[in-house]
Write a protein that holds these residues in place. Structure first.
Motif, PDB file in Angstrom:
ATOM      1  N   CYS A 173      14.483  -1.092 -20.339  1.00 20.68           N
ATOM      2  CA  CYS A 173      13.623  -1.183 -18.766  1.00 20.68           C
ATOM      3  C   CYS A 173      14.503  -1.555 -17.687  1.00 20.68           C
ATOM      4  O   CYS A 173      14.523  -2.836 -17.752  1.00 20.68           O
ATOM      5  N   SER A 174      14.660  -0.937 -16.761  1.00 20.56           N
ATOM      6  CA  SER A 174      15.246  -1.378 -15.542  1.00 20.56           C
ATOM      7  C   SER A 174      14.776  -1.032 -14.379  1.00 20.56           C
ATOM      8  O   SER A 174      14.120   0.013 -14.355  1.00 20.56           O
ATOM      9  N   ARG A 175      14.875  -1.711 -13.343  1.00 24.12           N
ATOM     10  CA  ARG A 175      14.225  -1.449 -11.931  1.00 24.12           C
ATOM     11  C   ARG A 175      14.689  -2.051 -10.954  1.00 24.12           C
ATOM     12  O   ARG A 175      15.443  -3.316 -11.069  1.00 24.12           O
ATOM     13  N   SER A 176      14.573  -1.694  -9.533  1.00 23.13           N
ATOM     14  CA  SER A 176      15.109  -2.414  -8.387  1.00 23.13           C
ATOM     15  C   SER A 176      13.798  -2.971  -7.646  1.00 23.13           C
ATOM     16  O   SER A 176      12.727  -2.401  -7.724  1.00 23.13           O
ATOM     17  N   VAL A 177      14.368  -4.054  -7.167  1.00 25.31           N
ATOM     18  CA  VAL A 177      13.028  -4.703  -6.363  1.00 25.31           C
ATOM     19  C   VAL A 177      13.503  -4.982  -5.019  1.00 25.31           C
ATOM     20  O   VAL A 177      14.551  -5.732  -4.708  1.00 25.31           O
ATOM     21  N   CYS A 178      12.578  -4.898  -4.088  1.00 24.55           N
ATOM     22  CA  CYS A 178      12.962  -5.498  -2.614  1.00 24.55           C
ATOM     23  C   CYS A 178      12.741  -7.032  -2.431  1.00 24.55           C
ATOM     24  O   CYS A 178      11.575  -7.592  -2.869  1.00 24.55           O
ATOM     25  N   VAL A 179      13.666  -7.658  -1.879  1.00 26.19           N
ATOM     26  CA  VAL A 179      13.286  -9.159  -1.394  1.00 26.19           C
ATOM     27  C   VAL A 179      13.741  -9.283  -0.133  1.00 26.19           C
ATOM     28  O   VAL A 179      14.427  -8.768   0.762  1.00 26.19           O
ATOM     29  N   SER A 180      12.924 -10.508   0.448  1.00 26.45           N
ATOM     30  CA  SER A 180      13.017 -10.744   1.942  1.00 26.45           C
ATOM     31  C   SER A 180      12.748 -12.164   2.236  1.00 26.45           C
ATOM     32  O   SER A 180      12.561 -12.606   3.156  1.00 26.45           O
TER      33      SER A 180
END
Length: 389
Positions: A319-326
Motif C-alpha cells: 500500500c503506497s500513496r503520495s500526499v500533499c503537505v503545506s
C-alpha cells in the motif's frame, strides 16, 4: 456601581471563517474529527472546505493507530483482526471469502474467496481465450493473496502467489463473483500493482512495467485479464557490490504521474537454519532511495531528484500513496517508510520489531516523526491508512 454580567463566551461564538482557518491547520484526521464534534457551528465549518488532504495514519498489528504528524495512540472500533490493507480499506479474511472495510465510514465491500478462481492463459500481445474453469482435476493449491488494489466499485485487482509465482488476479466485488487469475510462462514475478489514470499497471521483479488490459465476461459480468502489454523495459541501474545491498521497489502515483521508488538496503551473509549461508538485511543501517518517473512516450524510467517540496510519499509493498503537505510539521520532498517490511520477512530473521522512518530527498538523511513507536513483527502487518477528505 453594580457589575453587569452576561453569558460566558462560547466556542460556538467564533466566526465560521476563523474556525475554518483553525481547522485548516489541523493535519491529523483524528484532530479534525474532534474539531467537528465540539458544536454544530464547528461541524458546519468542517463542511465548508476545501481542506488540505489529511495526513495518513499508521496502524499497528494490534489495531493501535497513530495519526500523523503526531498524536496519542487510539483504537478504531472493529478493526482488530484485519489481515491487510489497501488505501483506506482494511482487509478481513474468512473461510468463506473476505471483505474490505473502510474504518472511517464503516462501509464494506465483499470479495469472493480465493478458492473461487479461474485460470486464463494470457500472452504478451494476444490472448488465448480458452480457459480452465474446473481446477479440481489438476490444480491442488489455493492462491495466496499478496496485495489488493481497489480500482473501482466494479474492479478489484490483486497479486497472488500461484505455483510459486506471483500473478495478477482480478474480480468484481461480490461474494458470488470469481477471481480470474492470469497464467503465462513469461511473466511470473510481479512485485507491485497500481491503478493509474483508469488503467492497471504491474511491475515485475526486474522493474519492467506492464499495462494490464481488462475485459469483461458478458455472460457473468466478471472481469478478466485479456492482455499484458510491456510499456517500459529499461530497469533502473542497480548493481549490488559484492552482494552487499538488496532492493525493494514501490509503484506510487503522484501529481498525475506514475513513480517507481527504489529502496536500497545493506545486507550481510548469515547462516541459515540448514547451515547454508544466505543474505540478511542489516537492521538499523542506512537506507537509500532513488525515484524514477514513468515516461510512457519514450518507454523508459527517468530518474528524478525530487518529489516536490509540498509532496510526501508513503511507501509499503502492499500500500503506497503520495500526499500533499503545506505545513512545517511534516517535511516535504520526503519518503515515509517502514523499516522492516513484512513482505520480505525472510530477510529480517534476526529483527523482531519494526518502526517508521522518514527519508529526505534533499540531503539523504533519515529521521523519525514517531520516535517512541515500534511494534513486534508478526502475521498481521503494520500499515498506512489514508483517510479521505
Amino acid at each position: 456601581m453594580a457589575e453587569t454580567t452576561g453569558p460566558s463566551p462560547s466556542w460556538s461564538d467564533i466566526p465560521l471563517d476563523l474556525a475554518g482557518r483553525i481547522l485548516g491547520r489541523l493535519l491529523a484526521h483524528v484532530d479534525r474529527i474532534r474539531f467537528a464534534s465540539v458544536c454544530p457551528q464547528w461541524r458546519a465549518a468542517a463542511r465548508q472546505g476545501p481542506l488540505p488532504p489529511p495526513m495518513p495514519m499508521l496502524m499497528l498489528p494490534d489495531a493501535t493507530v497513530y495519526s500523523l504528524p503526531g498524536s496519542k495512540p487510539f483504537h478504531f472500533p472493529d478493526c482488530a483482526g484485519y489481515s491487510d490493507a489497501c488505501g483506506n480499506w482494511l482487509v478481513f479474511s474468512g473461510d468463506d471469502g473476505c471483505f474490505l472495510r473502510d474504518p472511517f465510514s464503516n462501509a464494506t465491500v465483499t470479495l469472493p474467496a480465493l478458492s473461487r478462481d479461474r485460470i486464463r492463459y494470457v500472452g504478451d500481445e494476444s490472448v488465448d481465450e480458452a480457459y480452465i474453469e474446473s481446477k479440481e482435476d489438476w490444480y491442488p493449491e489455493e492462491p495466496e493473496r499478496c496485495k489488493v488494489v481497489f480500482c473501482s466499485p466494479h474492479l478489484v485487482a490483486a497479486i497472488v502467489v500461484l505455483w510459486n509465482a506471483k500473478r495478477i488476479a482480478v474480480c468484481q466485488p461480490g461474494a458470488t463473483s470469481w477471481w480470474s487469475v492470469s497464467a503465462t510462462n513469461q511473466y511470473q514475478d510481479f512485485a507491485d500493482l497500481a491503478f493509474h489514470h483508469g488503467k492497471l499497471y504491474a511491475l515485475t521483479g526486474v522493474d519492467t512495467l506492464f499495462t494490464i488490459e481488462i475485459s469483461v465476461d458478458h455472460s457473468t459480468g466478471d472481469p478478466w485479464v485479456s492482455q499484458m502489454r510491456r510499456v517500459i523495459n529499461n530497469p533502473p541501474l542497480f548493481t549490488p557490490q559484492f552482494f552487499a545491498a538488496m532492493k525493494m521497489t514501490y509503484l506510487v502515483e503522484a501529481r498525475g504521474v506514475l513513480l517507481l521508488v527504489l529502496r536500497k538496503m545493506k545486507c550481510r551473509y548469515a547462516e541459515g537454519v540448514t547451515g547454508v549461508a544466505r543474505l540478511e538485511i542489516v537492521a538499523g543501517e542506512q537506507n537509500e532511495f532513488e525515484v524514477f518517473e514513468a515516461n510512457f512516450r519514450q518507454s523508459q524510467w527517468t530518474k528524478v531528484t525530487t518529489v516536490g517540496d509540498g509532496q510526501v510519499l508513503f511507501v509499503r509493498r502492499r500500500c503506497s500513496r503520495s500526499v500533499c503537505v503545506s505545513h512545517d510539521e511534516v517535511p516535504g520532498d520526503s519518503i515515509f517508510f517502514l523499516e522492516n517490511e513484512d513482505e520480505d520477512h525472510f530477510l529480517w530473521s534476526k529483527v523482531a520489531s519494526s518502526s517508521c522512518s522518514v527519508y529526505s530527498m534533499k540531503d539523504g538523511k533519515i529521521s523519525t516523526h514517531l520516535p517512541t513507536v515500534s511494534w513486534k513483527r508478526g502475521t498481521v502487518f503494520a500499515t498506512w491508512l489514508f483517510p479521505q477528505i
